[in-house]
Design a protein around this motif. Structure first.
Motif, PDB file in Angstrom:
ATOM      1  N   PRO A 252       0.746  -1.163  -0.158  1.00  0.00           N
ATOM      2  CA  PRO A 252      -0.038   0.098  -0.141  1.00  0.00           C
ATOM      3  C   PRO A 252       0.910   1.337  -0.136  1.00  0.00           C
ATOM      4  CG  PRO A 252      -0.732  -1.561   1.511  1.00  0.00           C
ATOM      5  CD  PRO A 252       0.482  -1.934   1.200  1.00  0.00           C
TER       6      PRO A 252
ATOM      7  N   PHE B  94     -11.206   6.398   3.357  1.00  0.00           N
ATOM      8  CA  PHE B  94     -11.588   4.902   3.304  1.00  0.00           C
ATOM      9  C   PHE B  94     -12.364   4.773   2.089  1.00  0.00           C
ATOM     10  CE2 PHE B  94     -11.823   3.966   8.362  1.00  0.00           C
ATOM     11  CZ  PHE B  94     -10.322   3.817   8.135  1.00  0.00           C
TER      12      PHE B  94
ATOM     13  N   PRO C  10      -2.711  10.836   4.432  1.00  0.00           N
ATOM     14  CA  PRO C  10      -2.101   9.883   3.412  1.00  0.00           C
ATOM     15  C   PRO C  10      -1.282  10.263   2.639  1.00  0.00           C
ATOM     16  CG  PRO C  10      -4.447  10.812   3.337  1.00  0.00           C
ATOM     17  CD  PRO C  10      -4.086  11.647   4.481  1.00  0.00           C
ATOM     18  N   ALA C  11       0.114  10.602   3.005  1.00  0.00           N
ATOM     19  CA  ALA C  11       0.945  11.206   2.184  1.00  0.00           C
ATOM     20  C   ALA C  11       2.312  10.631   2.993  1.00  0.00           C
ATOM     21  CB  ALA C  11       0.945  12.563   2.176  1.00  0.00           C
ATOM     22  N   VAL C  12       3.248  10.442   2.003  1.00  0.00           N
ATOM     23  CA  VAL C  12       4.472   9.944   2.483  1.00  0.00           C
ATOM     24  C   VAL C  12       5.512  11.084   2.329  1.00  0.00           C
ATOM     25  CG1 VAL C  12       6.645   8.292   2.161  1.00  0.00           C
ATOM     26  CG2 VAL C  12       4.268   7.836   1.370  1.00  0.00           C
TER      27      VAL C  12
ATOM     28  N   ARG D 250       0.556   4.309  -2.484  1.00  0.00           N
ATOM     29  CA  ARG D 250       0.443   5.624  -2.169  1.00  0.00           C
ATOM     30  C   ARG D 250       1.499   6.663  -2.783  1.00  0.00           C
ATOM     31  NH1 ARG D 250      -3.416   7.295  -0.085  1.00  0.00           N
ATOM     32  NH2 ARG D 250      -3.226   6.427   2.206  1.00  0.00           N
TER      33      ARG D 250
ATOM     34  N   PHE E  96      -0.571  11.190  10.479  1.00  0.00           N
ATOM     35  CA  PHE E  96      -1.899  10.577   9.937  1.00  0.00           C
ATOM     36  C   PHE E  96      -2.271  10.970   8.475  1.00  0.00           C
ATOM     37  CE2 PHE E  96      -2.001  10.104  14.468  1.00  0.00           C
ATOM     38  CZ  PHE E  96      -2.492   8.767  14.630  1.00  0.00           C
TER      39      PHE E  96
ATOM     40  N   GLN F 276       1.213   9.689  -5.645  1.00  0.00           N
ATOM     41  CA  GLN F 276       1.580  11.070  -5.502  1.00  0.00           C
ATOM     42  C   GLN F 276       2.444  11.592  -6.458  1.00  0.00           C
ATOM     43  OE1 GLN F 276       2.168  10.633  -0.653  1.00  0.00           O
ATOM     44  NE2 GLN F 276       3.752  12.219  -1.401  1.00  0.00           N
TER      45      GLN F 276
ATOM     46  N   LEU G  17       8.001   6.909  19.127  1.00  0.00           N
ATOM     47  CA  LEU G  17       8.780   8.155  18.902  1.00  0.00           C
ATOM     48  C   LEU G  17       9.507   8.534  20.161  1.00  0.00           C
ATOM     49  CD1 LEU G  17       6.035   9.961  16.966  1.00  0.00           C
ATOM     50  CD2 LEU G  17       8.094   9.359  15.999  1.00  0.00           C
TER      51      LEU G  17
ATOM     52  N   GLU H 220      12.466  11.852  13.281  1.00  0.00           N
ATOM     53  CA  GLU H 220      11.834  10.453  13.131  1.00  0.00           C
ATOM     54  C   GLU H 220      10.243  10.661  12.720  1.00  0.00           C
ATOM     55  OE1 GLU H 220      13.755   7.846  13.830  1.00  0.00           O
ATOM     56  OE2 GLU H 220      12.145   6.586  13.503  1.00  0.00           O
ATOM     57  N   VAL H 221       9.676   9.912  11.735  1.00  0.00           N
ATOM     58  CA  VAL H 221       8.496   9.957  11.430  1.00  0.00           C
ATOM     59  C   VAL H 221       8.036   8.848  11.446  1.00  0.00           C
ATOM     60  CG1 VAL H 221       6.848  10.556   9.516  1.00  0.00           C
ATOM     61  CG2 VAL H 221       9.039  12.200   9.895  1.00  0.00           C
ATOM     62  N   ARG H 222       6.826   8.535  12.141  1.00  0.00           N
ATOM     63  CA  ARG H 222       5.937   7.488  12.156  1.00  0.00           C
ATOM     64  C   ARG H 222       4.749   7.593  11.212  1.00  0.00           C
ATOM     65  NH1 ARG H 222       7.647   2.330  13.525  1.00  0.00           N
ATOM     66  NH2 ARG H 222       5.411   2.053  14.293  1.00  0.00           N
ATOM     67  N   ARG H 223       4.353   6.644  10.364  1.00  0.00           N
ATOM     68  CA  ARG H 223       3.045   7.007   9.474  1.00  0.00           C
ATOM     69  C   ARG H 223       2.101   5.959  10.248  1.00  0.00           C
ATOM     70  NH1 ARG H 223       3.366   4.211   5.193  1.00  0.00           N
ATOM     71  NH2 ARG H 223       1.769   5.051   3.963  1.00  0.00           N
ATOM     72  N   VAL H 224       0.691   6.620  10.303  1.00  0.00           N
ATOM     73  CA  VAL H 224      -0.253   5.718  10.572  1.00  0.00           C
ATOM     74  C   VAL H 224      -1.009   5.915   9.256  1.00  0.00           C
ATOM     75  CG1 VAL H 224      -2.252   5.252  11.855  1.00  0.00           C
ATOM     76  CG2 VAL H 224      -0.136   5.789  13.183  1.00  0.00           C
ATOM     77  N   ASP H 225      -1.046   5.159   8.462  1.00  0.00           N
ATOM     78  CA  ASP H 225      -2.031   5.113   7.226  1.00  0.00           C
ATOM     79  C   ASP H 225      -3.241   4.214   7.298  1.00  0.00           C
ATOM     80  OD1 ASP H 225      -3.118   5.319   4.566  1.00  0.00           O
ATOM     81  OD2 ASP H 225      -0.995   5.761   3.633  1.00  0.00           O
ATOM     82  N   LEU H 226      -4.404   4.899   7.615  1.00  0.00           N
ATOM     83  CA  LEU H 226      -5.596   4.014   7.881  1.00  0.00           C
ATOM     84  C   LEU H 226      -6.142   3.494   6.632  1.00  0.00           C
ATOM     85  CD1 LEU H 226      -7.605   6.996   9.997  1.00  0.00           C
ATOM     86  CD2 LEU H 226      -5.995   5.131  10.656  1.00  0.00           C
ATOM     87  N   SER H 227      -5.989   3.884   5.511  1.00  0.00           N
ATOM     88  CA  SER H 227      -6.248   3.162   4.450  1.00  0.00           C
ATOM     89  C   SER H 227      -5.638   2.061   4.097  1.00  0.00           C
ATOM     90  CB  SER H 227      -6.420   4.140   3.040  1.00  0.00           C
ATOM     91  OG  SER H 227      -7.352   5.245   3.431  1.00  0.00           O
ATOM     92  N   SER H 228      -4.322   2.259   4.302  1.00  0.00           N
ATOM     93  CA  SER H 228      -3.312   1.310   4.053  1.00  0.00           C
ATOM     94  C   SER H 228      -3.639  -0.123   5.024  1.00  0.00           C
ATOM     95  CB  SER H 228      -1.814   1.753   4.265  1.00  0.00           C
ATOM     96  OG  SER H 228      -1.442   2.376   3.309  1.00  0.00           O
TER      97      SER H 228
ATOM     98  N   ILE I 122       7.581  13.047  14.675  1.00  0.00           N
ATOM     99  CA  ILE I 122       6.404  12.980  13.877  1.00  0.00           C
ATOM    100  C   ILE I 122       5.615  12.004  13.595  1.00  0.00           C
ATOM    101  CG2 ILE I 122       5.026  14.138  11.546  1.00  0.00           C
ATOM    102  CD1 ILE I 122       7.520  16.034  11.605  1.00  0.00           C
ATOM    103  N   LEU I 123       4.189  12.297  14.050  1.00  0.00           N
ATOM    104  CA  LEU I 123       3.327  11.107  13.788  1.00  0.00           C
ATOM    105  C   LEU I 123       2.425  11.532  12.903  1.00  0.00           C
ATOM    106  CD1 LEU I 123       2.315   8.234  14.711  1.00  0.00           C
ATOM    107  CD2 LEU I 123       0.974   9.328  16.470  1.00  0.00           C
TER     108      LEU I 123
END
Lengths: 208, 208
Positions: free
Chosen positions: A14, A102, B176-178, A18, B174, A22, A199, B186-194, B171-172
């Protein structure tokens, strides 16, 4: 079931989708280096991950961007839409109900359940909030296979058990609880506090 | 910086902490098998992960549960609290602002930013929504090191750049972008659709 793709690779598919989305409109090819850079993964990893789905390449250039997107969508089972239900109509469950990403990805939230009788009968952006007692009948009637849990921690296992008994085979769990599950049911956890804890680990290491 | 713990192990430490918190009150020891079962990880993996933090063991029994919890909290930098800000006061940003798990884990949301001037001056559960133009001054004044992004995708990179320039180091995300990011952040992604896409992969494999 083929089942030969490693879980870590599946979790990155995914991300590649994504990144391709982009990219600039009109970009017809995409190299593994380019995809690696935008995904924050090294290019050997990208090539290895994509070798599992065998995308058509352009010699010396990379992949056909549109063909790779289609292949990723097909591999992820995104060629049709899914009806999804959410348990827990609190702040998080309500926000997830109207989360635009979604529907854009083909996941349509069709019902929201809550244990609070005062919430039943209300709607959130035209989605009905139903009493938790209707969970089984709605899952059966709508043929739901994906359930989202946004309840408090202590209610999550009970809801998961009811989802599974009713026919749900994939659960996205936002409750801060680790769920037991029968074989054959896939559970993904999104533990919001854990993300901040990871983090804070990095912050504390940088300071020490 | 020690930096010798693998990233995958670090990501599981909050899970072990969560499992220990879920254990019955009064349970003084915990075996690796028990922790493995509740975490859904194999026990060799648990032992390997925990070997990095060297918890005090009880011969033939396992770990001291309370000591292991303390050690995990210390390792994750959870011995003090963190002030956190959120960019994006939409449905998701608002839900995150009042998410009880953050405060319980020591992360206090102190401000919420939104580009919409109509939202500035309002409050969400006593947390002020401020104009995005105040991002830099609030981050500096409060000494914020953790920022959460809950904006639409096209605004995320701009917010991330402003966070980093103002002093945020974690950074956390949310959105939908990388995100591109400078080294040391440090970046953590939470990609809900993924997450749903990974579930749909498993559904489509089971059906094929």
């Amino acid at each position: 079931m083929r089942g030969s793709i490693p879980a870590a690779t599946i979790a990155r598919l995914p991300l590649y989708l994504r990144c391709l989305a982009q990219m600039e409109l009109g970009q017809t090819t995409c190299s593994s280096d380019e995809l690696a850079l935008s995904a924050g993964v090294n290019s050997a990893q990208v090539r290895k991950d994509l070798s599992f789905i065998d995308p058509p390449g352009v010699r010396g250039v990379g992949y056909h961007a549109a063909a790779l997107r289609e292949l990723l969508r097909k591999e992820l089972g995104l060629t049709h839409s899914y009806k999804v239900v959410i348990a827990g109509a609190g702040n998080l469950g309500s926000a997830l109900t109207v989360y635009p990403g979604f529907a854009e990805s083909g996941f349509d939230v069709v019902a929201l359940f809550d244990i609070d009788p005062a919430k039943a009968g209300t709607t959130i952006s035209a989605i009905a909030v139903r009493p938790l007692s209707e969970l089984e009948s709605v899952v059966a009637a709508e043929g739901i296979t994906i359930g989202i849990i946004a309840t408090p921690a202590d209610a999550a296992q009970g809801v998961a058990d009811r989802f599974v008994a009713a026919g749900v085979r994939s659960i996205l769990n936002f409750a801060p609880a680790v769920l037991k599950r029968p074989a054959g049911v896939e559970v993904r956890r999104v533990d919001l506090s854990s993300e901040l804890q990871i983090l804070s680990y990095h912050l504390s290491q940088a300071d020490s």
